[in-house]
Design an enzyme around this catalytic site. Structure first.
Site, short mmCIF file in Angstrom:
data_model
loop_
_atom_site.label_atom_id
_atom_site.label_comp_id
_atom_site.label_asym_id
_atom_site.label_seq_id
_atom_site.Cartn_x
_atom_site.Cartn_y
_atom_site.Cartn_z
N ASP A 93 0.86 -1.18 0.00
CA ASP A 93 0.00 0.00 0.00
C ASP A 93 0.90 1.24 0.00
OD1 ASP A 93 1.02 0.15 2.52
OD2 ASP A 93 -0.89 -0.07 3.56
N ASP A 269 -7.77 -7.94 0.32
CA ASP A 269 -6.89 -8.23 1.45
C ASP A 269 -7.62 -7.80 2.71
OD1 ASP A 269 -6.37 -5.20 1.08
OD2 ASP A 269 -5.43 -5.68 2.99
N CYS A 307 -11.57 -29.25 6.44
CA CYS A 307 -10.37 -28.49 6.06
C CYS A 307 -9.15 -29.42 6.10
CB CYS A 307 -10.17 -27.34 7.04
SG CYS A 307 -8.67 -26.38 6.75
N CYS A 309 -5.95 -28.32 6.19
CA CYS A 309 -4.75 -27.59 6.61
C CYS A 309 -3.99 -28.39 7.67
CB CYS A 309 -5.10 -26.18 7.11
SG CYS A 309 -5.63 -26.10 8.83
N CYS A 312 -5.86 -28.59 11.07
CA CYS A 312 -7.04 -29.46 11.12
C CYS A 312 -6.68 -30.93 10.92
CB CYS A 312 -8.06 -29.01 10.09
SG CYS A 312 -8.78 -27.41 10.50
N HIS A 338 -4.77 -21.94 9.88
CA HIS A 338 -6.11 -22.39 9.50
C HIS A 338 -6.95 -21.25 8.91
CE1 HIS A 338 -10.08 -24.01 9.33
NE2 HIS A 338 -10.47 -22.90 9.94
ZN LIG Z 1 -7.90 -25.98 8.88
#
Ligand SMILES: [Zn+2]
Length: 374
Positions: A93, A269, A307, A309, A312, A338
């Site tokens: 930015d 964002d 999920c 990830c 998880c 996550h």
């Molecule tokens: Zn996750």
């Protein structure tokens, strides 16, 4: 030079799927960009951003890096990519938004904005030219011009005066960028106009004359109702060139991502996924999980069963709750991993749906406000 290719467009809504080609790799759009304020996404290693999240672009804040360690220091150390060991694209930015958030610490003039550092009170001036120089020193792939960010609510007259200044600053900043660029980066003007559709449209049309490779839409998510933010994004986007990427700054909640995409937005964002993660507020496919709640004390289930990830796949809600209550740093890392994964997965699903011609159905299904997970 930054290039943007639209691969598919939804015939019902304004959604598009595309590729942004940067000097540091391709970015598939629509894209959500994790925020790395101080040249780091808080709690996360660049290796995790690459391997666990496959983030293709991140955002860094010029205001913070200008003050500390200083953009010239970063330049001497090989630029921001090398400094923070991030090989992919970086968007910066202009620093304007942070400066305008410094209540009582700033003074706006025609040449720029005078402000005091929140760190030690030292006085500095941001001009349309100096903020471009700072971003060039950082080696950003996608820079932003200096713009004036108004508080909400603002009167039509105040918004008009501010928008005119933003246009003058955009012209000056963009001209300076064209003089200084080596050609492998890009600079986006920013559409302002507060919550007034006529000003938004006027600003977008006049900035389009600069023929920049992309445009940002700023001044949203500053306290106005969510429906109004979406309306302003839609009006701004519809007045910008169709073939250029459009970036809405600082939005939104998970259920809003598809709403913005439906209005022709390609890039977003927000600090929400990472900041909320550190505060124990987790976004899952089944709704929000406030991890400190007693109901998770002996909950052996993963945070989000759908999920994949690292968090998880490997840890229970009970363990995450324990880490949070114990104030362990590991919690911030696992939670941020996550939440960011959730945002990036939502965007990947949206992109896939646009390509397959199924975006309207997805939009209907995902645009429900966040609720508590069971
Ligand atoms: Zn996750």
């Amino acid at each position: 030079m930054l290039r943007f290719e639209i691969q598919a467009a939804c015939p019902v809504t304004g959604a598009r799927a595309g590729i942004l080609r940067t000097a540091h790799g391709d970015v598939q759009t629509p894209v959500f960009m994790p925020v790395g304020t101080q040249a780091t996404v808080k709690g996360i290693l660049p290796r995790q951003l690459l391997e666990d999240l496959d983030a293709q672009i991140i955002l860094a804040n010029t205001y913070h890096l200008f003050l500390r360690p200083g953009h010239e220091t970063v330049r001497k150390l090989g630029g921001l990519h090398r400094f923070m060991n991030w090989p992919r694209a970086i968007l910066t930015d202009s620093g304007g938004f942070q400066v305008f958030s410094l209540n009582g610490l700033r003074k706006i003039g025609e040449d720029g904005v005078l402000f005091r550092s929140h760190l030690n009170g030292d006085a500095y001036m941001f001009t349309p030219e100096s903020t471009i120089d700072a971003q060039l020193a950082l080696g950003s792939d996608v820079m932003m011009v200096l713009d004036e960010c108004l508080e909400y609510p603002a009167s039509h007259e105040a918004a008009r005066v501010s928008m005119e200044r933003t246009i003058r600053w955009a012209r000056a900043g963009y001209a300076h960028f064209l003089k200084k660029t080596k050609g492998d980066d890009a600079c986006f003007p920013i559409v302002q106009g507060s919550t007034f559709g006529d000003l938004r449209r006027d600003c977008a049309e006049r900035l389009s004359a600069l023929d920049a490779p992309g445009y940002a839409i700023g001044g949203l998510s500053v306290g106005e109702p969510r429906a109004l933010s979406l309306e302003m994004a839609e009006i701004s986007a519809s007045a910008l060139p169709r073939e250029k990427p459009r970036y809405v700054m600082g939005v939104g909640m998970p259920d809003e991502l598809a709403q913005y995409v439906a209005r022709g937005i390609d890039m977003m964002d927000c600090v929400l996924p990472s900041r909320n993660a550190r505060n124990g507020y987790l976004f899952t496919s089944q709704g929000r999980v406030i991890i400190k709640q007693a109901q998770y004390k002996e909950d052996a289930r993963p945070l989000d069963p759908s999920c994949s990830c690292y968090t998880c796949r490997n840890f229970s809600r009970a363990y995450l709750r324990h880490l949070f209550l114990a104030g362990e740093m590991t919690f911030s890392t696992l939670a941020t991993l996550h939440n960011l994964r959730r945002y990036l997965d939502i965007m990947r699903e949206i992109r896939q749906a646009i390509i397959l011609g199924q975006f309207p159905e997805l939009l209907k299904a995902v645009s429900l406000p966040e609720r508590d997970a069971s």
